[in-house]
Design a protein around this motif. Sequence first.
Motif: not given
Length: 299
Positions: A144-160, A197-204
């Motif tokens: 499905m492509g790079p795993r971290i890219t998907w994590l970054a997309v999910l993280n941005l959606l959660l932050v927004l 949310m900052v904690s989750y963003t840091t870890v992800s």
Amino acid sequence: MISFDQNAFLIIVTASLIAISCGLLGVFMMLRKMAMTGDAISHAVLPGIVIGFFVSGSQRGLEVIIGAGLLGILATLMIDWLRKKAKVQLDASIGITFTLLFAIGIILINIFAYKVDLDQECVLYGEIAYLPIDLWITGSGMSMGPRITWLAVLNLLLVLGFIRLLFKELTLTSFDENFGLALGIPAGAINLSLMSMVSYTTVSSFEAVGAILVVALLVVPPAIAFLWTKELIPLMKLTVLLALLISVLGYYLAFWLDSSIAGMMVTVAGVIFLVSAVLKSKKSKFSFGTQEKEKSFTH
């Protein structure tokens, strides 16, 4: 086979997603005068990462994110308790909290995880250049492509989604917490949710750019934007633009100099901040000098 251009595109996009997520949260952290709380959280989550690793047996398990998130909340509560109840200054509260929890994490690693691939460096530093080979493989064997890219997309959606859902509450409690309390807004709960949310963003993000370097992305882009505007919406828009600029320039300079991509991104951010500070200082002096001349001419 992924080509160089595709690799570059994936790395830049992922770095931009991470930088935007950190920058948007950093805006509210900075307005609350809690910018360096992100530094405390990035260190304090280490015991949670280690405990999550013990439970799941993997550095990529959901347990790692949950454990780190809980430790981030604990760090926030400790800082808040030391500041409000024990009457310790904020900077001292942050220093005491992150050094204590970080030390506990290192002790846990040395005692329990010395025989496995989990150490301070792999937790605190990341290398986004490895992103194209760290693929998300489904149960059927499809990539499905790079795993971290998907994590970054999910993280941005959660932050927004988080900012959109609590925008009014975040704004009021960031600019004037007492006024927010007078309106019946639970400032403590809003602050705790922001820290979570900052904690989750840091870890992800720590696998890609490193937990320590996430701190720079939380602090520097909003700080640069704040030099040029004090209005919230323009501040957020400018922070997003700076995040994109830092990601693109950081990648290509790192490629040209054959250096760390994450490190170069932060270096670019620091240089932009210094240039902005100098230009803003000269602009202020010029405005002040013009006002003095106008007063002299008037008199």
